[in-house]
Write an enzyme that holds these catalytic residues in place. Sequence first.
Site, PDB file in Angstrom:
ATOM      1  N   LYS A  27       2.128  -3.305   7.243  1.00  0.00           N
ATOM      2  CA  LYS A  27       2.438  -3.474   5.808  1.00  0.00           C
ATOM      3  C   LYS A  27       3.884  -3.042   5.538  1.00  0.00           C
ATOM      4  CE  LYS A  27       0.014  -4.623   2.876  1.00  0.00           C
ATOM      5  NZ  LYS A  27      -0.324  -5.982   2.351  1.00  0.00           N
TER       6      LYS A  27
ATOM      7  N   THR B 142       0.808  -1.211   0.000  1.00  0.00           N
ATOM      8  CA  THR B 142       0.000   0.000   0.000  1.00  0.00           C
ATOM      9  C   THR B 142       0.847   1.271   0.000  1.00  0.00           C
ATOM     10  OG1 THR B 142      -1.531   1.256   1.401  1.00  0.00           O
ATOM     11  CG2 THR B 142      -0.071  -0.246   2.535  1.00  0.00           C
ATOM     12  N   ASP B 143       0.263   2.349  -0.494  1.00  0.00           N
ATOM     13  CA  ASP B 143       0.972   3.643  -0.448  1.00  0.00           C
ATOM     14  C   ASP B 143       1.034   4.191   0.976  1.00  0.00           C
ATOM     15  OD1 ASP B 143      -1.704   4.367  -0.126  1.00  0.00           O
ATOM     16  OD2 ASP B 143      -1.731   5.837  -1.751  1.00  0.00           O
ATOM     17  N   GLU B 144       0.236   3.609   1.891  1.00  0.00           N
ATOM     18  CA  GLU B 144       0.202   4.141   3.265  1.00  0.00           C
ATOM     19  C   GLU B 144       1.527   3.958   3.988  1.00  0.00           C
ATOM     20  OE1 GLU B 144      -3.192   3.320   5.631  1.00  0.00           O
ATOM     21  OE2 GLU B 144      -4.583   3.552   3.974  1.00  0.00           O
TER      22      GLU B 144
ATOM     23  N   TYR C  52      -2.083  -0.551  10.878  1.00  0.00           N
ATOM     24  CA  TYR C  52      -2.183  -1.212   9.567  1.00  0.00           C
ATOM     25  C   TYR C  52      -0.964  -0.896   8.702  1.00  0.00           C
ATOM     26  CZ  TYR C  52      -3.367  -1.665   4.617  1.00  0.00           C
ATOM     27  OH  TYR C  52      -3.322  -1.943   3.268  1.00  0.00           O
TER      28      TYR C  52
HETATM   29  P1  NAD Z   1      -9.662  -7.429   1.750  1.00  0.00           P
HETATM   30  O1  NAD Z   1      -9.732  -7.159   3.214  1.00  0.00           O
HETATM   31  O2  NAD Z   1     -10.854  -7.168   0.898  1.00  0.00           O
HETATM   32  O3  NAD Z   1      -9.259  -8.962   1.504  1.00  0.00           O
HETATM   33  C1  NAD Z   1      -8.265  -9.605   2.259  1.00  0.00           C
HETATM   34  C2  NAD Z   1      -8.416 -11.103   2.019  1.00  0.00           C
HETATM   35  O4  NAD Z   1      -7.383 -11.766   2.783  1.00  0.00           O
HETATM   36  C3  NAD Z   1      -9.750 -11.673   2.487  1.00  0.00           C
HETATM   37  O5  NAD Z   1     -10.284 -12.530   1.512  1.00  0.00           O
HETATM   38  C4  NAD Z   1      -9.401 -12.436   3.761  1.00  0.00           C
HETATM   39  O6  NAD Z   1     -10.253 -13.545   4.003  1.00  0.00           O
HETATM   40  C5  NAD Z   1      -7.970 -12.873   3.479  1.00  0.00           C
HETATM   41  N1  NAD Z   1      -7.208 -13.087   4.706  1.00  0.00           N
HETATM   42  C6  NAD Z   1      -7.126 -12.256   5.784  1.00  0.00           C
HETATM   43  N2  NAD Z   1      -6.355 -12.810   6.728  1.00  0.00           N
HETATM   44  C7  NAD Z   1      -5.932 -14.008   6.244  1.00  0.00           C
HETATM   45  C8  NAD Z   1      -5.096 -15.024   6.751  1.00  0.00           C
HETATM   46  N3  NAD Z   1      -4.558 -14.950   7.986  1.00  0.00           N
HETATM   47  N4  NAD Z   1      -4.831 -16.111   5.982  1.00  0.00           N
HETATM   48  C9  NAD Z   1      -5.380 -16.209   4.737  1.00  0.00           C
HETATM   49  N5  NAD Z   1      -6.208 -15.270   4.207  1.00  0.00           N
HETATM   50  C10 NAD Z   1      -6.466 -14.184   4.954  1.00  0.00           C
HETATM   51  O7  NAD Z   1      -8.401  -6.633   1.246  1.00  0.00           O
HETATM   52  P2  NAD Z   1      -8.135  -5.888  -0.144  1.00  0.00           P
HETATM   53  O8  NAD Z   1      -8.661  -4.512  -0.044  1.00  0.00           O
HETATM   54  O9  NAD Z   1      -8.544  -6.757  -1.258  1.00  0.00           O
HETATM   55  O10 NAD Z   1      -6.547  -5.792  -0.102  1.00  0.00           O
HETATM   56  C11 NAD Z   1      -5.737  -6.857  -0.609  1.00  0.00           C
HETATM   57  C12 NAD Z   1      -4.279  -6.488  -0.443  1.00  0.00           C
HETATM   58  O11 NAD Z   1      -4.012  -5.280  -1.137  1.00  0.00           O
HETATM   59  C13 NAD Z   1      -3.878  -6.230   1.011  1.00  0.00           C
HETATM   60  O12 NAD Z   1      -2.589  -6.755   1.193  1.00  0.00           O
HETATM   61  C14 NAD Z   1      -3.864  -4.725   1.143  1.00  0.00           C
HETATM   62  O13 NAD Z   1      -2.932  -4.303   2.111  1.00  0.00           O
HETATM   63  C15 NAD Z   1      -3.444  -4.318  -0.267  1.00  0.00           C
HETATM   64  N6  NAD Z   1      -3.930  -3.000  -0.712  1.00  0.00           N
HETATM   65  C16 NAD Z   1      -5.260  -2.678  -0.628  1.00  0.00           C
HETATM   66  C17 NAD Z   1      -5.691  -1.447  -1.126  1.00  0.00           C
HETATM   67  C18 NAD Z   1      -7.150  -1.050  -1.090  1.00  0.00           C
HETATM   68  O14 NAD Z   1      -7.474   0.085  -1.444  1.00  0.00           O
HETATM   69  N7  NAD Z   1      -8.080  -1.916  -0.707  1.00  0.00           N
HETATM   70  C19 NAD Z   1      -4.770  -0.557  -1.690  1.00  0.00           C
HETATM   71  C20 NAD Z   1      -3.424  -0.916  -1.730  1.00  0.00           C
HETATM   72  C21 NAD Z   1      -3.008  -2.156  -1.259  1.00  0.00           C
HETATM   73  O1  DAU Z   2      -4.208   3.958   0.338  1.00  0.00           O
HETATM   74  C1  DAU Z   2      -4.405   2.584   0.243  1.00  0.00           C
HETATM   75  C2  DAU Z   2      -5.255   2.106   1.396  1.00  0.00           C
HETATM   76  O2  DAU Z   2      -6.578   2.567   1.145  1.00  0.00           O
HETATM   77  C3  DAU Z   2      -5.245   0.596   1.570  1.00  0.00           C
HETATM   78  O3  DAU Z   2      -3.949   0.164   1.882  1.00  0.00           O
HETATM   79  C4  DAU Z   2      -6.218   0.160   2.665  1.00  0.00           C
HETATM   80  O4  DAU Z   2      -6.272  -1.254   2.731  1.00  0.00           O
HETATM   81  C5  DAU Z   2      -7.590   0.699   2.321  1.00  0.00           C
HETATM   82  O5  DAU Z   2      -8.485   0.393   3.369  1.00  0.00           O
HETATM   83  C6  DAU Z   2      -7.550   2.206   2.097  1.00  0.00           C
HETATM   84  O6  DAU Z   2      -7.284   2.898   3.345  1.00  0.00           O
HETATM   85  P1  DAU Z   2      -8.075   4.244   3.765  1.00  0.00           P
HETATM   86  O7  DAU Z   2      -8.007   4.370   5.223  1.00  0.00           O
HETATM   87  O8  DAU Z   2      -7.638   5.395   2.931  1.00  0.00           O
HETATM   88  O9  DAU Z   2      -9.573   3.825   3.256  1.00  0.00           O
HETATM   89  P2  DAU Z   2     -11.005   4.048   3.924  1.00  0.00           P
HETATM   90  O10 DAU Z   2     -12.012   3.640   2.904  1.00  0.00           O
HETATM   91  O11 DAU Z   2     -11.116   3.451   5.278  1.00  0.00           O
HETATM   92  O12 DAU Z   2     -11.074   5.637   4.098  1.00  0.00           O
HETATM   93  C7  DAU Z   2     -10.934   6.509   2.982  1.00  0.00           C
HETATM   94  C8  DAU Z   2     -10.996   7.928   3.528  1.00  0.00           C
HETATM   95  O13 DAU Z   2     -12.336   8.187   4.008  1.00  0.00           O
HETATM   96  C9  DAU Z   2     -10.098   8.197   4.722  1.00  0.00           C
HETATM   97  O14 DAU Z   2      -9.609   9.518   4.649  1.00  0.00           O
HETATM   98  C10 DAU Z   2     -11.008   8.032   5.921  1.00  0.00           C
HETATM   99  C11 DAU Z   2     -12.350   8.523   5.388  1.00  0.00           C
HETATM  100  N1  DAU Z   2     -13.526   7.876   6.001  1.00  0.00           N
HETATM  101  C12 DAU Z   2     -13.601   6.522   6.004  1.00  0.00           C
HETATM  102  C13 DAU Z   2     -14.680   5.867   6.558  1.00  0.00           C
HETATM  103  C14 DAU Z   2     -14.731   4.356   6.578  1.00  0.00           C
HETATM  104  C15 DAU Z   2     -14.578   8.652   6.510  1.00  0.00           C
HETATM  105  O15 DAU Z   2     -14.524   9.910   6.478  1.00  0.00           O
HETATM  106  N2  DAU Z   2     -15.649   8.011   7.062  1.00  0.00           N
HETATM  107  C16 DAU Z   2     -15.736   6.646   7.123  1.00  0.00           C
HETATM  108  O16 DAU Z   2     -16.746   6.121   7.665  1.00  0.00           O
END
Ligand code: NAD
Ligand code: DAU
Length: 351
Positions: free
Chosen positions: A162, A133-135, A158
């Site tokens: 990562k 992630t970019d975080e 989180y």
């Molecule tokens: P998600 O939470 O939707 O899915 C995670 C999956 O991992 C689920 O299917 C869950 O069952 C599985 N999982 C969790 N713990 C596990 C374990 N101990 N063993 C096996 N499986 C397990 O997540 P996502 O949003 O699809 O993100 C996927 C990956 O991409 C993550 O590594 C996350 O850090 C990264 N990522 C997400 C975003 C985003 O915006 N969602 C952005 C950048 C990077």
């Molecule tokens: O940047 C990549 C990341 O983006 C991933 O690595 C994470 O897995 C993914 O969850 C996401 O993280 P964020 O914290 O940015 O996503 P989230 O959807 O939780 O929140 C997006 C923005 O909205 C953030 O600034 C918080 C705000 N927010 C979120 C929720 C859930 C609100 O204002 N209200 C809310 O209820």
Amino acid sequence: MSFDKTILITGGAGFIGSHLVRLMVNKYPNYRIVNLDKLTYAGNLENLSDIESNDNYSFVKGDIVDEQFIDTLFADYQFDGVIHLAAESHVDRSIEDPMSFIKTNIVGTVNLLNAARKYWTDFSGKRFYHVSTDEVYGSLGETGFFVETTAYDPRSPYSSSKASSDHLVRAYHHTYGLPIVISNCSNNYGPNQFPEKLLPLFIHNIKNEKPLPVYGDGKYTRDWLWVIDHAIAIDLIYEKGRDGETYNIGGNNEWKNIDLINSLCKVMDELLDRPAGSSEQLITYVKDRPGHDRRYAIDASKLMNELGWEPTVFAEEGLRKTAEWYLSNSEWLENVTSGAYQKYYTKQYGE
Ligand code: NAD
Ligand code: DAU
């Protein structure tokens, strides 16, 4: 059946993983794609119902934290590659319960690295891809972008977990020569995202005429990437990225939260055939997320220039496609918000 390669995708039942599994199963009939997922609250096999009976697809339920199980899995399948997405992924949950993030995101990643190191006696043709992630880069001011050389500065449990796993993946490359690649991506949006994340949560709440909880002043900024564009980038980097490298992935699609929410409200009024302005009335400013990162923005030019990738979906088009998907898949939305969801929601936002 014999396959050219066997690839392990972890977390393939989750949001991004399910799009990647579908893409690879359809694109590479000569690869055996094995999806390992624990099926936590975020994992959902319904996301993959269209490809579950393909000959080149297998699902294994299991936990990456279970060292013995991972070892046996590698012995059984003799993987040629690993694309590792399994993680605890929601920042708010990491604030409540850091340990489950340490276990899955750090210990789970090390278990996979150790198994790859043990079973890959010859590294030729092998690759361990860590999806990150970019975080990990921390928070930006009003201007500037994260590049691949930006110093790590994770600020939530989180992002720290990562960052730690990124470091460990690189350490296995430098120390043991394990062939690795890492990508760091911005916020994904699109179908199949669990409604704890901003967009699906707000779509669900608008549909049910519930408050839209905006954290702090709502001026936090994120870069939004269409999830299928992310899956396409992962496939490209897995196939063509250079060994040991990191690639940033981003949508060039920055929004302040409140602007994104206002645009979503307009789209939802239209799609639900409600009077203009009705969804906006649901906006409620609430207590900020502790340690909330102000702004993320990605410079993806390395990936674009080296591998020719570019995002294809932007701004209002992406929002509309997202809203349409959740509205026309209301059964999916109802299924994932039944059971434990209500308990999480009440704890996080009150009634
Ligand atoms: P998600 O939470 O939707 O899915 C995670 C999956 O991992 C689920 O299917 C869950 O069952 C599985 N999982 C969790 N713990 C596990 C374990 N101990 N063993 C096996 N499986 C397990 O997540 P996502 O949003 O699809 O993100 C996927 C990956 O991409 C993550 O590594 C996350 O850090 C990264 N990522 C997400 C975003 C985003 O915006 N969602 C952005 C950048 C990077
Ligand atoms: O940047 C990549 C990341 O983006 C991933 O690595 C994470 O897995 C993914 O969850 C996401 O993280 P964020 O914290 O940015 O996503 P989230 O959807 O939780 O929140 C997006 C923005 O909205 C953030 O600034 C918080 C705000 N927010 C979120 C929720 C859930 C609100 O204002 N209200 C809310 O209820």
